[in-house]
Scaffold this motif. Structure first.
Motif, PDB file in Angstrom:
ATOM      1  N   ALA A  96      -8.095   1.910   8.937  1.00 15.31           N
ATOM      2  CA  ALA A  96      -8.591   2.790   7.875  1.00 15.31           C
ATOM      3  C   ALA A  96      -9.253   1.983   6.758  1.00 15.31           C
ATOM      4  N   VAL A  97      -8.677   0.844   6.417  1.00 17.83           N
ATOM      5  CA  VAL A  97      -9.258  -0.010   5.380  1.00 17.83           C
ATOM      6  C   VAL A  97     -10.563  -0.638   5.875  1.00 17.83           C
ATOM      7  N   GLU A  98     -10.554  -1.121   7.112  1.00 18.32           N
ATOM      8  CA  GLU A  98     -11.737  -1.801   7.652  1.00 18.32           C
ATOM      9  C   GLU A  98     -12.925  -0.858   7.793  1.00 18.32           C
ATOM     10  N   GLU A  99     -12.661   0.406   8.133  1.00 15.95           N
ATOM     11  CA  GLU A  99     -13.763   1.332   8.356  1.00 15.95           C
ATOM     12  C   GLU A  99     -14.256   1.988   7.058  1.00 15.95           C
ATOM     13  N   PHE A 100     -13.560   1.755   5.958  1.00 20.03           N
ATOM     14  CA  PHE A 100     -13.910   2.455   4.726  1.00 20.03           C
ATOM     15  C   PHE A 100     -15.273   2.069   4.144  1.00 20.03           C
ATOM     16  N   VAL A 129      -3.266   2.794   2.359  1.00 24.76           N
ATOM     17  CA  VAL A 129      -4.715   2.583   2.478  1.00 24.76           C
ATOM     18  C   VAL A 129      -5.352   2.572   1.090  1.00 24.76           C
ATOM     19  N   ALA A 130      -5.046   3.579   0.279  1.00 26.42           N
ATOM     20  CA  ALA A 130      -5.624   3.660  -1.060  1.00 26.42           C
ATOM     21  C   ALA A 130      -5.271   2.423  -1.888  1.00 26.42           C
ATOM     22  N   LEU A 131      -4.031   1.966  -1.795  1.00 29.79           N
ATOM     23  CA  LEU A 131      -3.612   0.796  -2.558  1.00 29.79           C
ATOM     24  C   LEU A 131      -4.264  -0.476  -2.033  1.00 29.79           C
ATOM     25  N   ARG A 132      -4.463  -0.564  -0.723  1.00 26.38           N
ATOM     26  CA  ARG A 132      -5.149  -1.728  -0.162  1.00 26.38           C
ATOM     27  C   ARG A 132      -6.609  -1.740  -0.584  1.00 26.38           C
ATOM     28  N   ILE A 133      -7.238  -0.565  -0.716  1.00 27.79           N
ATOM     29  CA  ILE A 133      -8.602  -0.511  -1.239  1.00 27.79           C
ATOM     30  C   ILE A 133      -8.618  -1.081  -2.659  1.00 27.79           C
ATOM     31  N   LEU A 134      -7.595  -0.772  -3.438  1.00 24.88           N
ATOM     32  CA  LEU A 134      -7.521  -1.283  -4.801  1.00 24.88           C
ATOM     33  C   LEU A 134      -7.366  -2.797  -4.841  1.00 24.88           C
ATOM     34  N   VAL A 135      -6.455  -3.342  -4.073  1.00 31.25           N
ATOM     35  CA  VAL A 135      -6.141  -4.770  -4.216  1.00 31.25           C
ATOM     36  C   VAL A 135      -6.930  -5.659  -3.263  1.00 31.25           C
ATOM     37  N   GLY A 136      -7.553  -5.086  -2.238  1.00 37.33           N
ATOM     38  CA  GLY A 136      -8.191  -5.917  -1.225  1.00 37.33           C
ATOM     39  C   GLY A 136      -9.693  -5.775  -1.119  1.00 37.33           C
ATOM     40  N   THR A 137     -10.306  -4.929  -1.980  1.00 30.95           N
ATOM     41  CA  THR A 137     -11.753  -4.758  -1.948  1.00 30.95           C
ATOM     42  C   THR A 137     -12.289  -4.832  -3.373  1.00 30.95           C
ATOM     43  N   ASP A 138     -13.610  -4.892  -3.494  1.00 26.73           N
ATOM     44  CA  ASP A 138     -14.224  -4.876  -4.817  1.00 26.73           C
ATOM     45  C   ASP A 138     -14.924  -3.557  -5.105  1.00 26.73           C
ATOM     46  N   VAL A 139     -14.587  -2.493  -4.348  1.00 24.34           N
ATOM     47  CA  VAL A 139     -15.144  -1.169  -4.609  1.00 24.34           C
ATOM     48  C   VAL A 139     -14.677  -0.716  -5.993  1.00 24.34           C
ATOM     49  N   PRO A 140     -15.582  -0.405  -6.907  1.00 25.06           N
ATOM     50  CA  PRO A 140     -15.163   0.038  -8.242  1.00 25.06           C
ATOM     51  C   PRO A 140     -14.385   1.360  -8.173  1.00 25.06           C
ATOM     52  N   LEU A 176       1.850  -5.569   2.932  1.00 21.74           N
ATOM     53  CA  LEU A 176       1.765  -4.174   2.493  1.00 21.74           C
ATOM     54  C   LEU A 176       2.958  -3.833   1.595  1.00 21.74           C
ATOM     55  N   ASP A 177       3.256  -4.758   0.689  1.00 25.30           N
ATOM     56  CA  ASP A 177       4.247  -4.547  -0.362  1.00 25.30           C
ATOM     57  C   ASP A 177       3.480  -4.479  -1.676  1.00 25.30           C
ATOM     58  N   PHE A 178       3.297  -3.265  -2.186  1.00 27.11           N
ATOM     59  CA  PHE A 178       2.418  -3.102  -3.337  1.00 27.11           C
ATOM     60  C   PHE A 178       3.156  -3.204  -4.666  1.00 27.11           C
ATOM     61  N   VAL A 179       4.482  -3.258  -4.648  1.00 28.97           N
ATOM     62  CA  VAL A 179       5.187  -3.633  -5.866  1.00 28.97           C
ATOM     63  C   VAL A 179       4.876  -5.098  -6.174  1.00 28.97           C
ATOM     64  N   ALA A 180       4.820  -5.917  -5.133  1.00 30.98           N
ATOM     65  CA  ALA A 180       4.459  -7.319  -5.312  1.00 30.98           C
ATOM     66  C   ALA A 180       3.016  -7.495  -5.771  1.00 30.98           C
ATOM     67  N   GLU A 181       2.183  -6.463  -5.559  1.00 36.79           N
ATOM     68  CA  GLU A 181       0.762  -6.512  -5.933  1.00 36.79           C
ATOM     69  C   GLU A 181       0.500  -5.766  -7.246  1.00 36.79           C
ATOM     70  N   ALA A 182       1.547  -5.516  -8.018  1.00 32.22           N
ATOM     71  CA  ALA A 182       1.394  -4.679  -9.208  1.00 32.22           C
ATOM     72  C   ALA A 182       0.372  -5.245 -10.183  1.00 32.22           C
ATOM     73  N   ILE A 185      -3.087  -4.408  -8.938  1.00 30.08           N
ATOM     74  CA  ILE A 185      -3.374  -2.977  -9.098  1.00 30.08           C
ATOM     75  C   ILE A 185      -3.682  -2.663 -10.558  1.00 30.08           C
ATOM     76  N   ALA A 186      -2.862  -3.188 -11.459  1.00 25.98           N
ATOM     77  CA  ALA A 186      -3.056  -2.921 -12.884  1.00 25.98           C
ATOM     78  C   ALA A 186      -4.408  -3.423 -13.376  1.00 25.98           C
ATOM     79  N   GLY A 187      -4.898  -4.485 -12.771  1.00 27.88           N
ATOM     80  CA  GLY A 187      -6.186  -5.022 -13.167  1.00 27.88           C
ATOM     81  C   GLY A 187      -7.373  -4.245 -12.638  1.00 27.88           C
ATOM     82  N   ARG A 188      -7.129  -3.325 -11.734  1.00 29.95           N
ATOM     83  CA  ARG A 188      -8.219  -2.579 -11.090  1.00 29.95           C
ATOM     84  C   ARG A 188      -8.397  -1.169 -11.624  1.00 29.95           C
TER      85      ARG A 188
END
Length: 264
Positions: A96-100, A129-140, A176-182, A185-188
């Motif tokens: 889902a992330v790769e095809e976005f 998926v939504a959280l990975r878009i936030l932390v793993g891509t540069d899509v505004p 895929l632990d998004f507490v560790a990526e907080a 996420i906060a920066g995005r």
């Protein structure tokens, strides 16, 4: 209400809900749950966000809805029984992330959405998926939201019983632990965390920990009486909105309206 528009974007099925005037507007992209509602069309019915002045494009998750193997849930259930992490949940999120990016480009070519920052929303596994878009891509992204989200995939895997982790699966589940990526996420973007008070205890705990870790970049919307699903079974076809889903929908609507106003 304006009728939904269905189609595919770079091979990804979607159900699009136009703004009230049907014209050019910002874009919110969603990814549905594996529990009910478990298709883009069903998710659009459960959480239509009709009063948000934006296009809401609900994407179908891999192996779900129109992409179910053999047109039924049997193959997906067999993969979950075989290996819930490496054969099912992780491949779904990864695909889902790769095809976005290609899907987003196709959506913008097909619909009159603007080219500014988007909103992202995910329910249950779709939240990963939504959280990975936030932390793993540069899509505004102007704002994000998760509903009964898979915030730590390890907590989801625990619902299947004892899992035989090895080095590879440990690395995957930790990615895929998004507490560790907080911090990332906060920066995005600001994030609304919607959590049913009767959701699985592990997922509920993760939601509270993520909100705490994000601080003033996050808000918690706690829904009394809400368990994990947002719709009745089988949850594949569009269905009338349930009362508790209506509460979630109202919270999402207020959140995205507020942040859309600030993004313009």
């Amino acid at each position: 209400m304006v009728s939904p528009i269905t189609g595919t974007a770079a091979g990804v099925p979607f159900t699009a809900l136009p703004p009230a005037d049907g014209g050019p507007a910002p874009l919110i992209v969603t990814w549905h749950m594996l529990d009910a509602p478990r298709s883009d069309a069903a998710f659009a019915s459960a959480l239509p966000m009709n009063d948000v002045p934006a296009w809401r494009v609900h994407l179908g998750m891999p192996m779900c809805g129109a992409r179910m193997v053999g047109g039924s849930m049997d193959a997906g259930l067999e993969l979950l029984r075989k290996d819930p992490l490496m054969a099912a949940l992780y491949p779904i999120v990864r695909q889902a992330v790769e095809e976005f990016p290609a899907a987003l480009e196709s959506i913008r070519a097909q619909l009159p959405v603007d080219d500014g920052p988007i909103g992202v929303l995910g329910g249950s596994l779709g939240a990963a998926v939504a959280l990975r878009i936030l932390v793993g891509t540069d899509v505004p992204v102007f704002a994000g939201a998760v509903v009964n989200g898979a915030i730590r995939l390890r907590s989801v895997i625990a619902l299947f019983g004892d899992y035989p982790y090895d080095a590879e699966s440990e690395e995957v589940v930790d990615s895929l632990d998004f507490v560790a990526e907080a911090d990332a996420i906060a920066g995005r973007a600001p994030l609304l965390v919607v959590s049913g008070e009767l959701d699985h205890p592990g997922l509920r705990a993760d939601a509270l920990q993520l909100v705490d870790a994000l601080g003033d970049r996050s808000e918690l919307l706690s829904i009394p009486g809400l368990a994990h699903p947002l719709a009745d079974e089988p949850g594949i076809e569009p269905a009338p909105q349930l009362p508790l889903a209506r509460e979630v929908d109202a919270g999402l609507t207020a959140w995205f309206r507020r942040h859309l106003a600030g993004a313009r």
